[in-house]
Design a protein around this motif. Structure first.
Motif, PDB file in Angstrom:
ATOM      1  N   GLN A 179      40.888  52.280  44.791  1.00 40.19           N
ATOM      2  CA  GLN A 179      39.450  52.139  44.564  1.00 40.19           C
ATOM      3  C   GLN A 179      39.166  51.451  43.239  1.00 40.19           C
ATOM      4  OE1 GLN A 179      37.339  55.939  43.326  1.00 40.19           O
ATOM      5  NE2 GLN A 179      39.307  56.800  43.987  1.00 40.19           N
ATOM      6  N   TYR A 180      40.017  51.697  42.242  1.00 41.70           N
ATOM      7  CA  TYR A 180      39.787  51.124  40.921  1.00 41.70           C
ATOM      8  C   TYR A 180      40.172  49.644  40.879  1.00 41.70           C
ATOM      9  CZ  TYR A 180      39.450  56.104  40.093  1.00 41.70           C
ATOM     10  OH  TYR A 180      39.096  57.424  40.179  1.00 41.70           O
ATOM     11  N   PHE A 181      41.177  49.264  41.657  1.00 33.33           N
ATOM     12  CA  PHE A 181      41.485  47.840  41.783  1.00 33.33           C
ATOM     13  C   PHE A 181      40.318  47.111  42.450  1.00 33.33           C
ATOM     14  CE2 PHE A 181      45.955  49.339  41.408  1.00 33.33           C
ATOM     15  CZ  PHE A 181      46.353  48.491  40.386  1.00 33.33           C
ATOM     16  N   ARG A 182      39.718  47.754  43.451  1.00 38.72           N
ATOM     17  CA  ARG A 182      38.559  47.147  44.116  1.00 38.72           C
ATOM     18  C   ARG A 182      37.384  47.025  43.150  1.00 38.72           C
ATOM     19  NH1 ARG A 182      40.479  50.282  48.719  1.00 38.72           N
ATOM     20  NH2 ARG A 182      39.193  52.052  48.056  1.00 38.72           N
ATOM     21  N   ASP A 183      37.203  48.025  42.280  1.00 39.16           N
ATOM     22  CA  ASP A 183      36.122  47.965  41.294  1.00 39.16           C
ATOM     23  C   ASP A 183      36.248  46.729  40.415  1.00 39.16           C
ATOM     24  OD1 ASP A 183      34.947  50.327  42.132  1.00 39.16           O
ATOM     25  OD2 ASP A 183      36.071  51.573  40.726  1.00 39.16           O
ATOM     26  N   ILE A 184      37.479  46.434  40.004  1.00 35.55           N
ATOM     27  CA  ILE A 184      37.710  45.290  39.118  1.00 35.55           C
ATOM     28  C   ILE A 184      37.601  43.980  39.893  1.00 35.55           C
ATOM     29  CG2 ILE A 184      39.418  44.151  37.644  1.00 35.55           C
ATOM     30  CD1 ILE A 184      40.518  46.993  37.034  1.00 35.55           C
ATOM     31  N   ARG A 185      38.254  43.912  41.040  1.00 36.73           N
ATOM     32  CA  ARG A 185      38.284  42.681  41.831  1.00 36.73           C
ATOM     33  C   ARG A 185      36.897  42.278  42.330  1.00 36.73           C
ATOM     34  NH1 ARG A 185      38.575  41.431  47.182  1.00 36.73           N
ATOM     35  NH2 ARG A 185      39.675  39.514  47.748  1.00 36.73           N
ATOM     36  N   SER A 186      36.062  43.260  42.639  1.00 36.77           N
ATOM     37  CA  SER A 186      34.748  42.982  43.221  1.00 36.77           C
ATOM     38  C   SER A 186      33.733  42.460  42.215  1.00 36.77           C
ATOM     39  CB  SER A 186      34.187  44.258  43.852  1.00 36.77           C
ATOM     40  OG  SER A 186      33.906  45.226  42.848  1.00 36.77           O
ATOM     41  N   GLY A 187      34.056  42.585  40.931  1.00 33.42           N
ATOM     42  CA  GLY A 187      33.099  42.179  39.909  1.00 33.42           C
ATOM     43  C   GLY A 187      32.097  43.261  39.564  1.00 33.42           C
ATOM     44  N   ASN A 188      32.249  44.456  40.142  1.00 29.23           N
ATOM     45  CA  ASN A 188      31.304  45.540  39.869  1.00 29.23           C
ATOM     46  C   ASN A 188      31.275  45.945  38.401  1.00 29.23           C
ATOM     47  OD1 ASN A 188      30.741  45.586  42.582  1.00 29.23           O
ATOM     48  ND2 ASN A 188      31.271  47.735  42.892  1.00 29.23           N
ATOM     49  N   LEU A 189      32.381  45.713  37.691  1.00 30.39           N
ATOM     50  CA  LEU A 189      32.464  46.157  36.302  1.00 30.39           C
ATOM     51  C   LEU A 189      32.190  45.038  35.305  1.00 30.39           C
ATOM     52  CD1 LEU A 189      35.600  48.483  36.535  1.00 30.39           C
ATOM     53  CD2 LEU A 189      33.191  49.023  36.916  1.00 30.39           C
ATOM     54  N   ARG A 190      31.858  43.862  35.798  1.00 28.64           N
ATOM     55  CA  ARG A 190      31.545  42.766  34.886  1.00 28.64           C
ATOM     56  C   ARG A 190      30.256  43.050  34.137  1.00 28.64           C
ATOM     57  NH1 ARG A 190      32.389  37.933  39.235  1.00 28.64           N
ATOM     58  NH2 ARG A 190      34.660  38.078  39.451  1.00 28.64           N
ATOM     59  N   ARG A 191      30.243  42.675  32.876  1.00 26.43           N
ATOM     60  CA  ARG A 191      29.053  42.889  32.061  1.00 26.43           C
ATOM     61  C   ARG A 191      28.070  41.730  32.158  1.00 26.43           C
ATOM     62  NH1 ARG A 191      32.923  45.982  30.404  1.00 26.43           N
ATOM     63  NH2 ARG A 191      32.551  47.841  29.135  1.00 26.43           N
ATOM     64  N   GLY A 192      28.518  40.614  32.696  1.00 28.71           N
ATOM     65  CA  GLY A 192      27.615  39.492  32.910  1.00 28.71           C
ATOM     66  C   GLY A 192      27.230  38.732  31.663  1.00 28.71           C
ATOM     67  N   VAL A 193      27.949  38.940  30.574  1.00 29.55           N
ATOM     68  CA  VAL A 193      27.607  38.248  29.328  1.00 29.55           C
ATOM     69  C   VAL A 193      28.594  37.139  29.003  1.00 29.55           C
ATOM     70  CG1 VAL A 193      26.409  40.230  28.361  1.00 29.55           C
ATOM     71  CG2 VAL A 193      28.853  39.979  27.967  1.00 29.55           C
ATOM     72  N   GLY A 194      29.703  37.103  29.726  1.00 28.21           N
ATOM     73  CA  GLY A 194      30.713  36.083  29.480  1.00 28.21           C
ATOM     74  C   GLY A 194      30.404  34.785  30.205  1.00 28.21           C
ATOM     75  N   GLY A 195      31.131  33.743  29.867  1.00 24.44           N
ATOM     76  CA  GLY A 195      30.977  32.455  30.525  1.00 24.44           C
ATOM     77  C   GLY A 195      32.006  32.280  31.625  1.00 24.44           C
ATOM     78  N   ASP A 196      32.268  31.022  31.978  1.00 20.45           N
ATOM     79  CA  ASP A 196      33.180  30.722  33.071  1.00 20.45           C
ATOM     80  C   ASP A 196      34.554  30.258  32.606  1.00 20.45           C
ATOM     81  OD1 ASP A 196      31.342  31.351  35.050  1.00 20.45           O
ATOM     82  OD2 ASP A 196      30.431  29.359  34.972  1.00 20.45           O
ATOM     83  N   SER A 197      34.792  30.289  31.312  1.00 21.00           N
ATOM     84  CA  SER A 197      36.099  29.853  30.836  1.00 21.00           C
ATOM     85  C   SER A 197      37.162  30.877  31.226  1.00 21.00           C
ATOM     86  CB  SER A 197      36.078  29.684  29.313  1.00 21.00           C
ATOM     87  OG  SER A 197      35.940  30.941  28.678  1.00 21.00           O
TER      88      SER A 197
END
Length: 348
Positions: A179-197
């Protein structure tokens, strides 16, 4: 725009742009009870057909409040940003639940296909002519939201995604590391402040891993505390036998200040409740903050019974104040917190 077979998975991630399929397309996926893979498509969701939204989070897991609290595993489902139930087909329920969307009801939209101003707006394509060969019609969909009360003749019970949650999910153990791998892979834990680099994307992954580790440590600690009859983290302990009431008559649009944790603890009984309403650990993060009143909660559908439950004491929902599951294994359901007016005061 990408069209697909309804049996395929879109494998959507948080932040992706999608278009909700047309009414006819969605109705064609439903059985006679208005469900797909046991997940209800609710009448309140029809208004979003043909519109475009960002994926808020994948709904790979969700909290279950029907029985003793636990997490449940869901498949091929997402939540969309800002898309909540308005309760109009369920006795004007005020809960404002974040809706579940099976990926079969959505279509991917290329990022350059629409401008930002077109998100949450109707699609440009015209809808096909209404079909007459559907197993589930709009009328049947609305009827499926209601059922007679077997114990009280003439009384109506309601069926919705919240009442049927256990039907389209399965139990999820806290130690199931997938479940925790899915949390990371899905983008659910992204903060949305980073760029695309590459470096910023890598940092987002690292921060997500740290958040998972923190969640696991807190969960393990609280499990251990349960075994030794210790206190949970964060510690909340009410001491009153009878809790106070407060009537501010707050109205939507007013600004309020959430009282401090200590001030709120002084209003709680031994079950950490005020007039039957729990002050949850997830609410601590909002103490001391200033927020706008979204609405007063007068009634909600009891997810255990399907009955309309009237609120006996004042209950408030604040704008943008929802559960982030910091202490509940990163559940993405984002349920609104309910606030007693005794826990608030008008902002000056």
């Amino acid at each position: 725009m990408t069209h697909r077979n309804s049996t395929e998975s879109l494998d959507l991630v948080a932040g992706e742009l999608v278009e909700v399929a047309s009414r006819e397309e969605i109705l064609s996926t439903l059985d006679q009870n208005g469900k797909l893979d046991s997940m209800p498509f609710m009448p309140e969701m029809l208004q979003y057909c043909g519109k475009r939204f960002r994926v808020f989070m994948r709904a790979d897991k969700t909290c279950d409040n029907i029985k003793q609290w636990s997490l449940r595993r869901a498949k091929n489902a997402v939540h969309l940003t800002g898309v909540r139930c308005d309760g109009t087909s369920h006795g004007n329920c005020d809960a404002g639940c974040l809706l579940f969307w099976n990926e079969a009801w959505l279509k991917k939209v290329a990022p350059d296909f629409v401008s930002a101003s077109q998100v949450a707006q109707p699609a440009l394509a015209s809808s096909p002519d209404p079909r007459t060969d559907l197993t589930c019609t709009e009328q049947r969909l609305r009827e499926s939201a209601l059922r007679p009360d077997p114990l009280v003749p003439g009384n109506t019970l309601y069926t919705c995604q919240a009442t049927e949650l256990r039907e389209f999910t399965s139990h999820l153990y806290w130690w199931d590391i997938r479940q925790y791998f899915r949390d990371i892979r899905s983008g659910n834990l992204r903060r949305g402040v980073g760029g695309d680099s590459k470096s910023e994307r890598l940092l987002e992954v690292v921060l997500g891993i740290l958040e998972v580790v923190r969640s696991l440590i807190i969960t393990a600690f609280n499990k251990l505390q349960e075994l030794r009859s210790g206190v949970h983290y964060p510690h909340i302990e009410g001491l009153l036998d009878t809790t106070p009431t407060c009537d501010l008559n707050l109205q939507p649009g007013e600004f309020v200040l959430v009282r401090t944790k200590d001030e709120i603890l002084a209003t709680l009984d031994h079950n950490n409740k005020n007039r039957g309403l729990l002050f949850d650990s997830e609410m601590v993060r909002y103490c001391g903050g200033t927020f706008r009143v979204l609405k007063r909660v007068n009634q909600i559908v009891d997810e255990r019974t399907g009955k309309i439950m009237k609120m006996k004491s004042s209950c408030i929902i604040l704008e943008g104040v929802a559960c982030v599951s910091e202490y509940h294994r990163l559940c993405p359901r984002a349920i609104y917190h309910y606030w007693r007016e005794a826990w608030l005061r008008r902002a000056e």
